[in-house]
Design a protein around this motif. Structure first.
Motif, PDB file in Angstrom:
ATOM      1  N   LEU A   1      34.102  31.755  41.148  1.00 45.55           N
ATOM      2  CA  LEU A   1      35.012  32.781  40.641  1.00 45.55           C
ATOM      3  C   LEU A   1      36.143  32.101  39.895  1.00 45.55           C
ATOM      4  O   LEU A   1      36.660  31.066  40.349  1.00 45.55           O
ATOM      5  N   GLU A   2      36.525  32.695  38.779  1.00 46.71           N
ATOM      6  CA  GLU A   2      37.586  32.106  37.953  1.00 46.71           C
ATOM      7  C   GLU A   2      38.645  33.165  37.661  1.00 46.71           C
ATOM      8  O   GLU A   2      38.311  34.321  37.388  1.00 46.71           O
ATOM      9  N   GLY A   3      39.893  32.744  37.718  1.00 49.58           N
ATOM     10  CA  GLY A   3      40.976  33.666  37.377  1.00 49.58           C
ATOM     11  C   GLY A   3      42.320  33.082  37.781  1.00 49.58           C
ATOM     12  O   GLY A   3      42.396  31.991  38.341  1.00 49.58           O
ATOM     13  N   GLU A   4      43.373  33.853  37.488  1.00 50.15           N
ATOM     14  CA  GLU A   4      44.723  33.416  37.859  1.00 50.15           C
ATOM     15  C   GLU A   4      44.817  33.333  39.370  1.00 50.15           C
ATOM     16  O   GLU A   4      44.457  34.280  40.070  1.00 50.15           O
ATOM     17  N   ASN A   5      45.276  32.194  39.862  1.00 50.40           N
ATOM     18  CA  ASN A   5      45.517  32.050  41.298  1.00 50.40           C
ATOM     19  C   ASN A   5      44.264  32.366  42.126  1.00 50.40           C
ATOM     20  O   ASN A   5      44.349  32.975  43.202  1.00 50.40           O
ATOM     21  N   ALA A   6      43.090  31.967  41.597  1.00 52.63           N
ATOM     22  CA  ALA A   6      41.807  32.425  42.159  1.00 52.63           C
ATOM     23  C   ALA A   6      41.619  32.072  43.635  1.00 52.63           C
ATOM     24  O   ALA A   6      41.073  32.881  44.393  1.00 52.63           O
ATOM     25  N   VAL A   7      42.066  30.895  44.058  1.00 55.43           N
ATOM     26  CA  VAL A   7      41.799  30.468  45.438  1.00 55.43           C
ATOM     27  C   VAL A   7      42.465  31.433  46.420  1.00 55.43           C
ATOM     28  O   VAL A   7      41.814  31.995  47.316  1.00 55.43           O
ATOM     29  N   LEU A   8      43.746  31.652  46.243  1.00 56.49           N
ATOM     30  CA  LEU A   8      44.491  32.537  47.153  1.00 56.49           C
ATOM     31  C   LEU A   8      44.109  33.998  46.981  1.00 56.49           C
ATOM     32  O   LEU A   8      43.999  34.740  47.959  1.00 56.49           O
ATOM     33  N   LYS A   9      43.918  34.405  45.733  1.00 55.40           N
ATOM     34  CA  LYS A   9      43.539  35.807  45.469  1.00 55.40           C
ATOM     35  C   LYS A   9      42.232  36.131  46.194  1.00 55.40           C
ATOM     36  O   LYS A   9      42.105  37.165  46.843  1.00 55.40           O
ATOM     37  N   HIS A  10      41.270  35.211  46.100  1.00 52.92           N
ATOM     38  CA  HIS A  10      39.974  35.423  46.766  1.00 52.92           C
ATOM     39  C   HIS A  10      40.145  35.491  48.280  1.00 52.92           C
ATOM     40  O   HIS A  10      39.569  36.350  48.946  1.00 52.92           O
ATOM     41  N   ARG A  11      40.964  34.585  48.835  1.00 48.73           N
ATOM     42  CA  ARG A  11      41.198  34.595  50.289  1.00 48.73           C
ATOM     43  C   ARG A  11      41.835  35.916  50.715  1.00 48.73           C
ATOM     44  O   ARG A  11      41.501  36.466  51.769  1.00 48.73           O
ATOM     45  N   ASP A  12      42.753  36.425  49.901  1.00 46.82           N
ATOM     46  CA  ASP A  12      43.382  37.719  50.217  1.00 46.82           C
ATOM     47  C   ASP A  12      42.352  38.848  50.199  1.00 46.82           C
ATOM     48  O   ASP A  12      42.370  39.724  51.056  1.00 46.82           O
ATOM     49  N   LEU A  13      41.466  38.822  49.204  1.00 48.56           N
ATOM     50  CA  LEU A  13      40.444  39.873  49.119  1.00 48.56           C
ATOM     51  C   LEU A  13      39.472  39.799  50.301  1.00 48.56           C
ATOM     52  O   LEU A  13      38.984  40.826  50.779  1.00 48.56           O
TER      53      LEU A  13
END
Ligand code: UDP
Length: 140
Positions: free
Chosen positions: A77-89
């Motif tokens: 997955l690629e995007g702004e702040n992807a690591v944390l955003k994914h963990r939040d989701l």
């Protein structure tokens, strides 16, 4: 904010429930782009290698057996702040403790069958992406 890449795995329980599309929608609706993907039946050695950091943990053998119990869907997955955003989701490891509306709250049954994996740092994301994908397999 930096554009990052992170590794996501839809685990065997969620693949079996036929909710890959619903989980992909969470990613895409929240600004994460799928830039590589493969469905795969992991071998025991592959799962053990992937989770090597947990080798000494009491749940290691059960975790490996679960991860090879059926196919998994692996994506970058690629995007702004992807690591944390994914963990939040994803929500908390234990779905009972996960915030309402997170992937684990909505699709996971238990702490061991918890629907998804996501890299927990940018450093681990690079290692985990390279574990499953060659650079040539990732869209640019
Ligand atoms: N796990 C488990 N029992 C535990 C803790 C973890 O089966 O008591 C499994 C669970 O599938 C989890 C994985 O081991 O997703 C990795 O654990 P970690 O603490 O890194 O959680 P995560 O980063 O996946 O939220």
């Amino acid at each position: 904010m930096a554009i990052e890449r992170t590794l996501s795995i839809i685990k065997p329980d969620a693949v079996a429930k036929n909710v890959i599309g619903k989980i992909y929608d969470r990613f895409e609706s929240n600004g994460l782009k799928i830039v590589a993907a493969q469905m795969k039946q992991l071998s025991r050695a592959e799962a053990e290698g992937f989770y090597a950091v947990h080798k000494e943990r009491p749940f290691f053998n059960d975790l490996v057996s679960f991860m090879i119990s059926g196919p998994v869907m692996i994506q970058v997955l690629e995007g702004e702040n992807a690591v944390l955003k994914h963990r939040d989701l994803m929500g908390a490891t234990d779905p009972k403790k996960a915030e309402p509306g997170t992937i684990r709250a909505d699709f996971a049954e238990s702490i061991d069958a918890n629907a998804v994996h996501g890299s927990d740092s940018l450093e681990n994301a690079a290692i985990e992406i390279a574990y499953f994908f060659a650079a040539s397999q990732i869209a640019r």
